[in-house]
Design a protein around this motif. Structure first.
Motif, mmCIF file in Angstrom:
data_model
loop_
_atom_site.group_PDB
_atom_site.id
_atom_site.type_symbol
_atom_site.label_atom_id
_atom_site.label_comp_id
_atom_site.label_asym_id
_atom_site.label_seq_id
_atom_site.Cartn_x
_atom_site.Cartn_y
_atom_site.Cartn_z
ATOM 1 N N LEU A 1 1.135 -0.973 0.048
ATOM 2 C CA LEU A 1 -0.267 -0.306 -0.258
ATOM 3 C C LEU A 1 1.278 1.029 0.389
ATOM 4 O O LEU A 1 0.744 2.557 -0.651
ATOM 5 C CB LEU A 1 -0.830 -0.107 1.288
ATOM 6 C CG LEU A 1 -1.907 1.306 1.699
ATOM 7 C CD1 LEU A 1 -3.002 0.663 0.165
ATOM 8 C CD2 LEU A 1 -3.024 1.090 2.580
ATOM 9 N N ALA A 2 1.938 0.887 0.942
ATOM 10 C CA ALA A 2 2.760 2.336 0.665
ATOM 11 C C ALA A 2 4.306 2.014 1.231
ATOM 12 O O ALA A 2 4.090 0.712 2.115
ATOM 13 C CB ALA A 2 2.153 3.486 2.166
ATOM 14 N N THR A 3 4.759 2.888 0.852
ATOM 15 C CA THR A 3 6.056 2.538 0.884
ATOM 16 C C THR A 3 7.456 3.447 1.873
ATOM 17 O O THR A 3 6.719 4.958 1.819
ATOM 18 C CB THR A 3 7.939 2.202 0.196
ATOM 19 O OG1 THR A 3 7.369 3.580 -0.826
ATOM 20 C CG2 THR A 3 6.769 1.253 -0.652
ATOM 21 N N ASP A 4 7.556 3.353 3.101
ATOM 22 C CA ASP A 4 9.321 3.600 3.550
ATOM 23 C C ASP A 4 7.928 4.977 4.461
ATOM 24 O O ASP A 4 8.412 6.182 4.432
ATOM 25 C CB ASP A 4 9.740 5.081 2.442
ATOM 26 C CG ASP A 4 10.700 4.132 1.929
ATOM 27 O OD1 ASP A 4 11.247 2.823 3.067
ATOM 28 O OD2 ASP A 4 11.225 3.990 0.876
ATOM 29 N N LEU A 5 6.968 4.632 4.840
ATOM 30 C CA LEU A 5 6.666 5.364 5.811
ATOM 31 C C LEU A 5 7.355 5.314 7.258
ATOM 32 O O LEU A 5 7.493 4.412 7.848
ATOM 33 C CB LEU A 5 5.482 4.689 6.153
ATOM 34 C CG LEU A 5 3.972 4.682 5.437
ATOM 35 C CD1 LEU A 5 3.265 3.654 5.903
ATOM 36 C CD2 LEU A 5 3.831 5.981 4.304
ATOM 37 N N ASP A 6 6.757 6.587 7.676
ATOM 38 C CA ASP A 6 7.661 6.742 9.404
ATOM 39 C C ASP A 6 6.685 6.745 10.647
ATOM 40 O O ASP A 6 5.289 6.541 9.520
ATOM 41 C CB ASP A 6 8.160 8.093 9.822
ATOM 42 C CG ASP A 6 6.950 9.327 9.449
ATOM 43 O OD1 ASP A 6 5.292 9.115 9.985
ATOM 44 O OD2 ASP A 6 7.419 10.663 9.072
ATOM 45 N N GLU A 7 6.687 6.773 11.166
ATOM 46 C CA GLU A 7 5.954 5.367 12.344
ATOM 47 C C GLU A 7 4.589 5.836 12.935
ATOM 48 O O GLU A 7 4.102 5.368 12.517
ATOM 49 C CB GLU A 7 6.782 5.699 13.714
ATOM 50 C CG GLU A 7 6.139 4.862 14.596
ATOM 51 C CD GLU A 7 6.936 4.314 15.617
ATOM 52 O OE1 GLU A 7 8.654 4.323 15.776
ATOM 53 O OE2 GLU A 7 6.272 4.693 17.405
ATOM 54 N N ALA A 8 5.110 7.016 12.679
ATOM 55 C CA ALA A 8 3.531 8.151 12.861
ATOM 56 C C ALA A 8 3.038 7.653 11.139
ATOM 57 O O ALA A 8 1.504 7.657 11.379
ATOM 58 C CB ALA A 8 3.533 9.620 12.829
ATOM 59 N N ALA A 9 3.247 8.156 10.289
ATOM 60 C CA ALA A 9 2.264 7.862 9.209
ATOM 61 C C ALA A 9 1.860 6.602 8.224
ATOM 62 O O ALA A 9 0.978 6.561 8.317
ATOM 63 C CB ALA A 9 3.434 8.042 7.533
ATOM 64 N N LEU A 10 2.384 5.459 9.073
ATOM 65 C CA LEU A 10 2.453 4.514 9.247
ATOM 66 C C LEU A 10 1.508 3.683 10.577
ATOM 67 O O LEU A 10 0.102 3.352 10.254
ATOM 68 C CB LEU A 10 3.900 3.256 9.965
ATOM 69 C CG LEU A 10 3.124 1.795 10.028
ATOM 70 C CD1 LEU A 10 3.119 1.229 9.075
ATOM 71 C CD2 LEU A 10 4.727 0.972 10.756
ATOM 72 N N ILE A 11 1.552 4.320 11.350
ATOM 73 C CA ILE A 11 0.570 4.119 12.419
ATOM 74 C C ILE A 11 -1.277 4.861 10.761
ATOM 75 O O ILE A 11 -2.210 4.411 12.097
ATOM 76 C CB ILE A 11 0.397 4.885 13.650
ATOM 77 C CG1 ILE A 11 1.510 4.496 14.426
ATOM 78 C CG2 ILE A 11 -0.414 4.900 15.384
ATOM 79 C CD1 ILE A 11 1.569 3.220 15.312
ATOM 80 N N ARG A 12 -1.308 5.972 11.393
ATOM 81 C CA ARG A 12 -2.048 6.833 10.637
ATOM 82 C C ARG A 12 -2.559 5.991 9.576
ATOM 83 O O ARG A 12 -3.940 5.814 9.564
ATOM 84 C CB ARG A 12 -2.047 8.515 10.107
ATOM 85 C CG ARG A 12 -2.888 8.891 9.639
ATOM 86 C CD ARG A 12 -2.178 10.187 9.321
ATOM 87 N NE ARG A 12 -1.371 10.351 7.944
ATOM 88 C CZ ARG A 12 0.032 11.235 8.075
ATOM 89 N NH1 ARG A 12 -0.021 11.231 9.540
ATOM 90 N NH2 ARG A 12 0.489 11.136 7.266
ATOM 91 N N THR A 13 -1.996 5.098 8.948
ATOM 92 C CA THR A 13 -2.593 4.686 7.641
ATOM 93 C C THR A 13 -3.324 2.915 7.810
ATOM 94 O O THR A 13 -4.478 2.756 7.571
ATOM 95 C CB THR A 13 -1.782 4.657 6.738
ATOM 96 O OG1 THR A 13 -0.659 5.761 6.068
ATOM 97 C CG2 THR A 13 -1.964 3.678 5.450
ATOM 98 N N ILE A 14 -2.568 2.469 8.888
ATOM 99 C CA ILE A 14 -3.186 1.448 9.136
ATOM 100 C C ILE A 14 -4.406 2.017 10.092
ATOM 101 O O ILE A 14 -5.877 1.416 9.813
ATOM 102 C CB ILE A 14 -2.123 0.698 10.828
ATOM 103 C CG1 ILE A 14 -0.875 0.100 9.714
ATOM 104 C CG2 ILE A 14 -3.080 -0.516 10.747
ATOM 105 C CD1 ILE A 14 0.200 -0.429 10.567
#
Lengths: 126, 868
Positions: free
Chosen positions: B749-762
């Motif tokens: 779905l997405a690459t190289d997310l930082d932690e905040a962006a990862l959590i937000r997307t999940i």
């Protein structure tokens, strides 16, 4: 013989409990409309004593049902018949509510059970 | 039928005349006694959709339904020149004389052409009939008539920026002409929208390359040497504008075509229109007038088709049966159109002119959306204006006169915005009029859907179409603006096949989720009563809908609690909804015993905790096994022992692992960069963070996750619902993976997310899955069928194109804030503890059917019989 199993208020609407009636495990249900049903607790499809833990329901024609939690077979609470396998049935028990107490008797068809007047104040078996 | 009204002549064969004849036949009037005169040389057609001629140039596609009885005499191309009231005859332009018992005038309107210089020059047109549009198209295509005819026609001016003018502008642009609209009023569509609405409309139309001159008066048409139009001259303030125009279309309003009636001495209004009463009778009891040519009993001339139809019905009922119940006393002038691709709707008291009316407005000049609702002092909805986003016009209009089920500001917000409430046709009262052209209520449409669905022959799954609904109720056959709502109702009422949850709910799980969230429904009984079969006497659900609704209520528990403590899954009526696993917070095994799985986040566990698990298993005689999700499962627990087992576990710091629920199970991980020579990120910490964030979150089905610390993928994240794989620069996020019977590799779905962006997307992914998936649908199938595919899902989750990111994150935030350990809560509550008794009248008696025999140093169930 009637057995007092619990107070009516102990029964959760839409849910069942298991009770011991003359040595037999019986599933006693209080439906959302307040009505009471009692059937054998043993699921004939798997041999586990789990019918009382099933989800109750109502079919479009008004039939009150319980779905066994094991393999989700659905039984008619009034007759005990498995809706998808009419040759399989749960034993049906007589159940009455008297002065706040739920009573169960083994044979739903006997005159004694159907016409019984509960004259004595019940004592709970605990 | 009154014999004196037997011979009926209808003058005018437009939409209203056609409707009148259809209705008269339905009332049983003999077709041979009906004659229709149409001045246009073709059968009745759908004038409302006139502009669609430019799409296929096929007049036949606009033709209205033929009459049910072919015996009606239809005289197309025959104009009526005069009426002799004394003799009760009409005379046609050809001199034929026809007698009548009843005469119905449905002569419509004529376009108003401002009497400016050269208004009749070649190149000047009106926009009313199929002949007009054919002439416009032909003229635009032919070269000019100068001695050296090389110049193709390239420019057009539309005079009038109302509804018709914008239709005409659309037509001219579709012919490739550079188009300018000149409107005298300070804004477009002055009758339908206010300044704010016009601003949004104008901005959108300007984007389409149409030039607008509002507050501008047409001065004259300028003609060339050949006498044909070449430009218009117009005045705006002190400026004189010269605008090139090879074509000029006058669309500056219409006037009632009442000349026949005037000549016959019938009463007409000051500004035109044949005076009629509520039965559409003129002062002459043998003459009726309907549609745009009539001045209705409420003193208004209606230029819309819906009121015209109502007048046609009123007159037909009275003529055929002397029935007065369809009397026409006035109509709503609501309209919704798509003008140049821009949705514009105006309904009810759009300007809020009623006493004490207030209004609420949503305006977004970036997206060129303007929405306004007007509200009476007692809170009833009066009307509104919608520009740029009029999707919910049908439902909002149907709510006029009612107390809206949500605050007006919530109704105004565009769908998907946090806090927005979209009612949808299903949420309307049965009395709400969905099709205002034919005055058909939601209740009548639902009845038709059920009747039609019941007639299904089994071959097509009883699927009901809007066309069938139109066939039996006429709903949707007028302006068509309610067809979307009808489709939604068909779906909701189960006419679309078997999309409903079960026999108790015709809605899908996702639709029920929307209803619960929107209406803040907190109990199953309420949902069944308002949206299920309870009203039809089926007052209880089943083992399909109860757990599904229980899950929805649990998913939304944090949000619906609104600051109060989140309800426990076993609170109140919710307990009765749960499958046995959720009911006793353990997993039922084949002999009626249960298994117990404490949470071990990320698979990381201290030796002390391992020892506790070992001791508990030993003391209660449980079989232990390591699960695929990096935790330990203890089997063979008797129901009555569950609280005692959990007391020990909770005391040692364990909490529920939700192995029994349709919820997050585990977040598997590798050891990550802390220990592994190849790890690039701390996958264990990430797995623990994720597991603690989403633990207990109820969903349509179970959710499994994994985090791998490098590309070697030891945690097998690509086979999980949510998989996270570390990169040098952050985290790659995979979704929709599955093991099991139908393995599916997760999609990146997405690459190289930082932690905040990862959590937000999940967060967003899980919340969207919870909102949209079907009952017991894993993310793999949901992602696979997602409308628009992975690209669309990505743009919704990452680019937030539907502007609902905040709403989705809000669900998870509320969940995180409200989370408590379900098992700890049970241990603290004697009422919940009572549910674990083996027998209600003998709580400590053992269940003789739960028995075990030894195997490989542990126990296994002693079964009396297997699955039959």
């Amino acid at each position: 013989m009637w057995t007092a199993v619990c107070k009516y208020s102990q029964l959760e609407p839409g849910r069942g409990v298991a009770a011991l009636v003359e040595g037999e495990a019986v599933a006693v249900f209080r439906l959302r409309d307040g009505s009471l049903y009692a059937v054998g607790n043993l699921d004939p499809f798997c041999g586990a004593s789990v019918i009382s833990r099933g989800i109750t329901g109502m079919r479009g024609d008004g039939t009150a049902t319980v779905a066994s939690p094991m393999y989700k077979d659905v039984f008619d609470l009034a007759t005990g018949v498995a809706l998808d396998a009419p040759d399989v049935r749960l034993p049906v028990f007589a159940v009455r509510r008297h002065r706040g107490v739920v009573w169960v008797a083994p044979d739903v068809t006997s005159q004694t059970a159907a016409g019984a007047e509960l004259l004595t104040e019940p004592t709970l078996v605990t | 039928m009154s014999p004196s009204q037997r011979t009926v002549l209808v003058v005018g064969h437009g939409m209203v005349g056609h409707r009148f004849v259809s209705s008269l036949l339905e009332h049983g009037h003999p077709a041979p006694d009906v004659t229709v005169f149409g001045a246009e040389d073709r059968p009745a057609y759908d004038r409302v959709r006139l502009s669609s001629w430019f799409e296929d140039r096929d007049p036949a596609s606009l033709r209205l339904e033929p009459y049910s009885d072919g015996g009606v005499e239809v005289l197309s191309g025959v104009a009526v020149a005069g009426v002799d009231r004394a003799a009760r005859t009409v005379t046609t332009a050809d001199g034929d004389v026809r007698g009548y018992d009843t005469l119905v005038l449905a002569t419509g309107s004529r376009p108003f052409v401002p009497p400016v210089e050269n208004h009749q020059a070649p190149g000047c047109f009106v926009y009313r009939t199929l002949d007009d549009v054919e002439a416009i198209a032909a003229y635009a295509a032919e070269p000019d008539r100068t001695p050296t005819p090389t110049r193709a026609r390239t420019t057009g001016v539309v005079v009038g920026g109302g509804l018709l003018g914008l239709e005409a502008a659309k037509a001219l642009t579709s012919l490739g002409l550079k188009t300018t609209v000149v409107e005298f009023a300070p804004r477009l569509m002055p009758l339908q929208v206010d300044d704010g609405g016009a601003a949004a409309l104008q901005a959108r139309i300007a984007e389409l390359g149409v030039t607008l001159h509002t507050g501008t008066r047409l001065d004259k048409v300028v003609v060339g040497e050949d006498g044909a139009a070449t430009a218009v001259q117009a005045v705006r303030g002190d400026d004189v504008l010269a605008i090139e125009a090879d074509l000029v279309v006058f669309a500056a309003g219409v006037r009632p075509e009442d000349s026949l009636a005037r000549a016959a001495g019938l009463d007409v209004g000051e500004r035109g229109g044949i005076v009629v009463d509520s039965l559409c009778r003129t002062e002459d009891r043998h003459i009726y007038a309907i549609g745009e040519c009539a001045l209705a009993a409420d003193g208004r001339v209606y230029g819309l088709v819906a009121p015209g139809y109502q007048m046609a019905e009123a007159a037909a009922a009275h003529i055929a049966k002397e029935a007065e119940d369809r009397a026409f006393t006035g109509a709503d002038t609501s309209t919704k159109l798509k003008l140049l691709g821009v949705e514009v709707a105006s309904f009810g008291d759009a300007f809020g002119v009623g006493d004490g009316a207030t209004s609420a407005t949503y305006s977004d000049s970036r997206r060129r959306v303007y929405r306004k609702l007007t509200i009476a002092p007692d809170g009833r909805l009066l009307g509104g204006i919608l520009v740029g986003d009029a999707e919910d016009y049908g439902t909002l209009r149907a709510l006029v006169g009612e107390q809206p089920p949500a605050a007006p500001e919530a109704l105004l917000l565009p769908a998907g915005t946090a806090g927005a409430v979209s009612i949808g046709p299903c949420g309307l009262p049965d009395s709400a009029v969905l099709c205002s052209c034919h005055n058909v209520t939601k209740g009548a449409i639902c009845t038709a859907i059920h009747d039609l669905a019941g007639q299904g022959d089994g071959q097509d799954d009883g699927e009901v179409t809007p066309k069938q609904i139109g066939g039996c109720t006429k709903a949707g056959t007028g302006c068509g603006s309610c067809v979307t709502s009808i489709k939604a109702l068909i779906k909701a009422e189960g006419g679309g096949g078997s999309s409903g949850l079960c026999e108790h709910f015709s809605q899908t799980r996702s639709e029920l989720y929307t209803i619960v969230r929107r209406d803040h429904i907190t109990g199953y009984a309420e949902l069944l009563a308002k949206h299920g079969t309870a009203a039809k006497g089926v007052t209880d659900g089943c083992d399909v809908c109860k757990p599904a609704v229980g899950s929805i209520l649990a998913s939304l528990g944090g949000l619906l609690a609104e600051g109060e403590a989140k309800p426990h899954v076993l609170d109140g009526g919710q307990a009765a909804l749960q499958d046995t696993n959720d009911h006793v917070l353990a997993n039922l095994q084949r002999n009626g015993s249960y298994s117990v799985v404490p949470r071990i986040p990320g698979g990381e566990i201290t030796p002390d905790k391992l020892i506790v698990i070992g001791e508990v298993a030993r003391d209660f005689g449980l079989y232990t096994k390591i699960t695929g999700g990096q935790r330990i499962d203890m089997f063979g627990a008797r129901m009555a022992d569950l609280p005692k087992i959990w007391q020990r576990l909770v005391d040692a710091g364990f909490e529920s692992g939700h192995a029994y629920g349709k919820a997050l199970r585990t977040v598997k991980s590798c050891v990550g960069s802390t220990w592994c020579r190849y790890g690039v990120q701390d996958s264990v910490k990430m797995a623990i963070d994720l597991e603690l964030r989403y633990r207990g979150l109820r969903a349509p089905h179970k959710i499994k996750m994994a985090v791998s610390g490098c590309a070697r993928e030891c945690a097998e994240a690509q086979s999980k619902d949510v998989g996270v794989i570390a990169t040098e620069r952050g985290w790659n996020l995979y979704v929709g993976g599955n093991g099991g019977a139908r393995p599916r590799h997760a999609d990146l779905l997405a690459t190289d997310l930082d932690e905040a962006a990862l959590i937000r997307t999940i967060d967003r992914f899980l919340a969207l899955y919870i909102a949209q998936a079907d009952r017991l649908e894993r993310t793999a199938t949901w992602v696979e069928r997602y409308e628009g595919g992975l690209d669309r899902l990505r743009s919704v989750l990452i680019d937030d194109v539907e502007d609902r990111g905040a709403e989705l994150e809000g669900l998870i935030t509320a969940h995180v804030e409200a989370y408590t350990d379900e098992w700890r809560a049970v241990l603290e509550d004697p009422v919940k503890l009572a549910r674990f008794a083996t027998f209600v009248n003998a709580p400590q008696a053992p269940d003789p059917t739960v028995a075990f025999v030894p195997e490989r140093g542990q126990i296994k169930p002693l079964l009396t019989l297997g699955r039959r």
